[in-house]
Scaffold this active site. Structure first.
Site, PDB file in Angstrom:
ATOM      1  N   CYS A  13       0.866  -1.177   0.000  1.00  0.00           N
ATOM      2  CA  CYS A  13       0.000   0.000   0.000  1.00  0.00           C
ATOM      3  C   CYS A  13       0.905   1.231   0.000  1.00  0.00           C
ATOM      4  O   CYS A  13       2.135   1.107   0.111  1.00  0.00           O
ATOM      5  CB  CYS A  13      -0.874  -0.014   1.248  1.00  0.00           C
ATOM      6  SG  CYS A  13       0.136   0.002   2.731  1.00  0.00           S
ATOM      7  N   CYS A  98       3.233   5.973   8.515  1.00  0.00           N
ATOM      8  CA  CYS A  98       2.275   6.285   7.455  1.00  0.00           C
ATOM      9  C   CYS A  98       1.455   7.508   7.873  1.00  0.00           C
ATOM     10  O   CYS A  98       0.993   7.585   9.016  1.00  0.00           O
ATOM     11  CB  CYS A  98       1.353   5.090   7.228  1.00  0.00           C
ATOM     12  SG  CYS A  98       0.065   5.456   6.035  1.00  0.00           S
ATOM     13  N   HIS A 126      -0.469  -5.532  18.740  1.00  0.00           N
ATOM     14  CA  HIS A 126       0.056  -5.205  17.409  1.00  0.00           C
ATOM     15  C   HIS A 126       0.825  -3.885  17.521  1.00  0.00           C
ATOM     16  O   HIS A 126       0.353  -2.951  18.187  1.00  0.00           O
ATOM     17  CB  HIS A 126      -1.098  -5.068  16.412  1.00  0.00           C
ATOM     18  CG  HIS A 126      -0.620  -4.898  14.999  1.00  0.00           C
ATOM     19  ND1 HIS A 126      -0.126  -3.707  14.531  1.00  0.00           N
ATOM     20  CD2 HIS A 126      -0.536  -5.780  13.969  1.00  0.00           C
ATOM     21  CE1 HIS A 126       0.229  -3.865  13.260  1.00  0.00           C
ATOM     22  NE2 HIS A 126      -0.014  -5.114  12.902  1.00  0.00           N
ATOM     23  N   GLU A 128       1.191  -1.357  15.679  1.00  0.00           N
ATOM     24  CA  GLU A 128       0.458  -0.123  15.337  1.00  0.00           C
ATOM     25  C   GLU A 128      -0.446   0.298  16.491  1.00  0.00           C
ATOM     26  O   GLU A 128      -0.539   1.488  16.835  1.00  0.00           O
ATOM     27  CB  GLU A 128      -0.382  -0.332  14.071  1.00  0.00           C
ATOM     28  CG  GLU A 128      -1.116   0.947  13.647  1.00  0.00           C
ATOM     29  CD  GLU A 128      -2.172   0.706  12.588  1.00  0.00           C
ATOM     30  OE1 GLU A 128      -1.864   0.098  11.544  1.00  0.00           O
ATOM     31  OE2 GLU A 128      -3.327   1.129  12.803  1.00  0.00           O
ATOM     32  N   THR A 166      -5.725   0.532  11.557  1.00  0.00           N
ATOM     33  CA  THR A 166      -5.999   0.818  10.132  1.00  0.00           C
ATOM     34  C   THR A 166      -6.366  -0.426   9.327  1.00  0.00           C
ATOM     35  O   THR A 166      -7.037  -0.331   8.313  1.00  0.00           O
ATOM     36  CB  THR A 166      -4.787   1.478   9.449  1.00  0.00           C
ATOM     37  OG1 THR A 166      -3.652   0.640   9.615  1.00  0.00           O
ATOM     38  CG2 THR A 166      -4.509   2.848  10.002  1.00  0.00           C
ATOM     39  N   CYS A 194      -8.114   2.067   7.078  1.00  0.00           N
ATOM     40  CA  CYS A 194      -7.522   2.650   5.875  1.00  0.00           C
ATOM     41  C   CYS A 194      -8.241   2.129   4.623  1.00  0.00           C
ATOM     42  O   CYS A 194      -8.589   0.962   4.545  1.00  0.00           O
ATOM     43  CB  CYS A 194      -6.061   2.243   5.859  1.00  0.00           C
ATOM     44  SG  CYS A 194      -5.255   2.653   4.353  1.00  0.00           S
ATOM     45  N   SER A 222       2.031 -11.194   9.139  1.00  0.00           N
ATOM     46  CA  SER A 222       1.286 -10.027   8.676  1.00  0.00           C
ATOM     47  C   SER A 222      -0.199 -10.207   8.985  1.00  0.00           C
ATOM     48  O   SER A 222      -0.848 -11.105   8.455  1.00  0.00           O
ATOM     49  CB  SER A 222       1.512  -9.863   7.167  1.00  0.00           C
ATOM     50  OG  SER A 222       0.440  -9.196   6.583  1.00  0.00           O
ATOM     51  N   ASN A 224      -2.705  -8.238   8.288  1.00  0.00           N
ATOM     52  CA  ASN A 224      -3.635  -7.907   7.200  1.00  0.00           C
ATOM     53  C   ASN A 224      -3.695  -9.038   6.174  1.00  0.00           C
ATOM     54  O   ASN A 224      -4.735  -9.286   5.577  1.00  0.00           O
ATOM     55  CB  ASN A 224      -3.325  -6.532   6.590  1.00  0.00           C
ATOM     56  CG  ASN A 224      -2.194  -6.554   5.591  1.00  0.00           C
ATOM     57  OD1 ASN A 224      -2.398  -6.822   4.423  1.00  0.00           O
ATOM     58  ND2 ASN A 224      -0.983  -6.273   6.049  1.00  0.00           N
TER      59      ASN A 224
HETATM   60 FE1  SF4 Z   1      -0.852   1.149   4.325  1.00  0.00          FE
HETATM   61 FE2  SF4 Z   1      -3.122   2.249   5.006  1.00  0.00          FE
HETATM   62 FE3  SF4 Z   1      -1.543   1.189   6.890  1.00  0.00          FE
HETATM   63 FE4  SF4 Z   1      -0.866   3.423   5.641  1.00  0.00          FE
HETATM   64  S1  SF4 Z   1      -2.605   3.120   6.975  1.00  0.00           S
HETATM   65  S2  SF4 Z   1       0.451   1.693   6.047  1.00  0.00           S
HETATM   66  S3  SF4 Z   1      -1.646   3.109   3.575  1.00  0.00           S
HETATM   67  S4  SF4 Z   1      -2.587   0.094   5.239  1.00  0.00           S
END
Ligand code: SF4
Length: 283
Positions: A13, A98, A126, A128, A166, A194, A222, A224
Site C-alpha cells: 500500500c 504512514c 500489534h 500499530e 488501520t 484505511c 502479517s 492484514n
Molecule cells: Fe498502508 Fe493504510 Fe496502513 Fe498506511 S494506513 S500503512 S496506507 S494500510
C-alpha cells in the site's frame, strides 16, 4: 485453461511503499541504518535490506547505545515516548510513520487532551495499536472481540473516542461499535480503517467468490494478510496462504475456471509476479 485474476490492490500500500522507499533512499545516502522493528512483515525484503547493511533494532536500550547512524520508524509508527527517545538519541531519526497512522496519533492526542476516553478497536499487542496507545494522554483501552466489547464497563461520564487499527475488518469494527453504543456511552466514532485495506479486502472477496482456487500471498506475521486469507477462505474453500512461490503446491484437477491471486500490504511486486508466472506455467 483457467483465467487468472490478480487483484489490482494486491501488494504494497502507499504507506508501506513509502517506508520501504525511505529505507532504500537512506541506504543510498550511506552511513549506518537501523529500522525500529522490521520495516515490513516480509522476510525476503528484510533479508535483502540486511544484506545491504540495514540492522533491525527492537528495544529502546539499543537506541540509547547508538553512537551515530539513522533510525527509521516504520509505517506502523511508535508511541510518543519512544519517538522522543529516538529523536533525542545520538542517532538521526527518520519518521516513516504512514500519514494515515500519524493522523490517528494526532486524533488520539487531541481527544485525550480534551478529556475523552480513548478506545482502540484492534489487535492488542500489534505494534500499530501499541503506537496509537502511546499517543493518548490517559490510559487507552483496546477492544478486539465481541466479548471484550460486551465486557467493557468503565464507569465514566467522559465521551468515548473510538478509533480503529488501520487494518481492522470493517464489518467487525461496526459490530463492536454498535455493542459499545448500546451501553449508553457518549461516543465519538472516528473510523480510521484505511481505504487501502478496505479496497484490498473487498476486491479479494469479489475475486474469491468467483474463483475455484484462491491464492493469498503474505508474510507469516502479517495480520492484514491473515485477514485476507480469512475473507477469501469464506468465499472459496480452496484458498492457499503462501509467503513465496516455493510454498505453493497447487494440485489442479483441470476443472478450474478461475484462479484468483491477491497479496497483503507487505508483499513486494516481484513475489506477486513470480507467483503469477508459476501459476501460468503450472496450468
Ligand atoms: Fe498502508 Fe493504510 Fe496502513 Fe498506511 S494506513 S500503512 S496506507 S494500510
Amino acid at each position: 485453461m483457467p483465467e487468472i485474476i490478480t487483484a489490482k490492490s494486491a501488494g504494497f500500500c502507499f504507506g508501506v511503499q513509502r517506508a520501504v522507499d525511505t529505507v532504500y533512499e537512506e541506504i543510498a545516502r550511506g552511513g549506518a541504518i537501523y529500522t525500529y522493528g522490521p520495516i515490513i512483515h516480509n522476510e525476503e525484503v528484510v533479508r535483502d535490506l540486511e544484506e545491504k547493511g540495514v540492522r533491525v533494532i527492537e528495544s529502546p536500550q539499543e537506541i540509547d547505545a547508538l553512537e551515530s547512524g539513522t533510525v527509521i520508524v516504520r509505517s506502523h509508527g511508535v508511541p510518543e515516548k519512544l519517538m522522543n527517545r529516538i529523536e533525542s538519541s545520538r542517532a538521526h531519526c527518520v519518521d516513516a510513520t504512514c500519514p494515515f497512522v500519524k493522523r490517528i496519533h494526532n486524533t488520539v492526542a487531541a481527544q485525550s487532551a480534551k478529556g475523552d476516553k480513548i478506545v482502540i478497536i484492534g489487535n492488542a499487542g500489534h505494534p500499530e495499536v501499541e503506537g496509537i496507545m502511546g499517543w493518548s494522554l490517559t490510559p487507552a483501552t483496546v477492544i478486539e472481540t465481541r466479548e471484550e466489547a460486551a465486557a467493557f464497563n468503565e464507569k465514566t461520564q467522559r465521551t468515548l473516542c473510538v478509533v480503529a487499527q488501520t487494518t481492522f475488518n470493517q464489518n467487525k469494527f461496526q459490530e463492536l461499535v454498535d455493542i459499545l453504543k448500546q451501553k449508553g456511552y457518549n461516543i465519538t466514532v472516528v473510523n480510521t480503517i484505511c481505504n487501502a485495506t478496505r479496497e484490498r479486502q473487498e476486491e479479494a472477496k469479489r475475486i474469491a467468490a468467483v474463483a475455484d482456487v484462491m491464492i493469498v500471498i503474505g508474510g507469516k506475521h502479517s495480520s492484514n494478510s491473515a485477514k485476507l486469507y480469512e475473507i477469501c477462505r469464506r468465499e472459496c474453500e480452496r484458498t492457499f496462504f503462501i509467503q513465496t512461490r516455493d510454498d505453493l503446491h497447487l494440485s489442479l484437477t483441470g476443472e478450474e475456471k478461475v484462479i484468483g491471486i491477491t497479496a497483503g500490504a507487505s508483499t513486494p511486486k516481484n513475489i506477486i509476479e513470480e507467483v503469477q508466472a508459476y501459476v501460468r506455467t503450472d496450468i
